[in-house]
Design a protein around this motif. Structure first.
Motif: not given
Length: 110
Positions: A14-20, A24-26, A29-32
């Motif tokens: 989830e952290q990796a997907a959010g980073m992509h 600054c994406s929600e 932020r939710a993953a980390v």
């Protein structure tokens, strides 16, 4: 009432997907900001799934949401990112990389 646990950090899907999607994406932020602890530790804090908690180490503080996971009692997992970075010291013991594992952390429900 708080608990003293041991913090370990690492990568998650989830952290990796959010980073992509952008740091600054929600999604990122939710993953980390999602901590995981043993169900009995979550119950001892009187928190429901996703309850807010303050994490405090000798290096700093962070507010995260906590969820139960299949972890040993006494352990708290937090994905790498700005929340984990706030809790990790800058000492590298000559390696150039601080320790992201085995950090004593105080956990208090908010």
């Amino acid at each position: 009432m708080g608990l003293r646990l041991v913090l370990v950090t690492g990568r998650t899907l989830e952290q990796a997907a959010g980073m992509h999607k952008g740091k600054c994406s929600e999604e990122y932020r939710a993953a980390v900001s999602r901590g995981e602890i043993a169900p009995e530790n979550l119950a001892a804090l009187s928190l429901a799934e996703g309850g807010a908690a303050l994490l405090r180490t000798e290096h700093g503080t962070a507010e995260v949401r906590l969820f139960s996971a299949e972890l040993p009692a006494g352990l708290l997992f937090l994905p790498l990112g700005p929340f984990a970075n706030a809790l990790v010291g800058d000492a590298t013991e000559g390696t150039g990389m601080p320790s992201f594992k085995g950090i004593p952390v105080e956990v208090e429900p908010l």
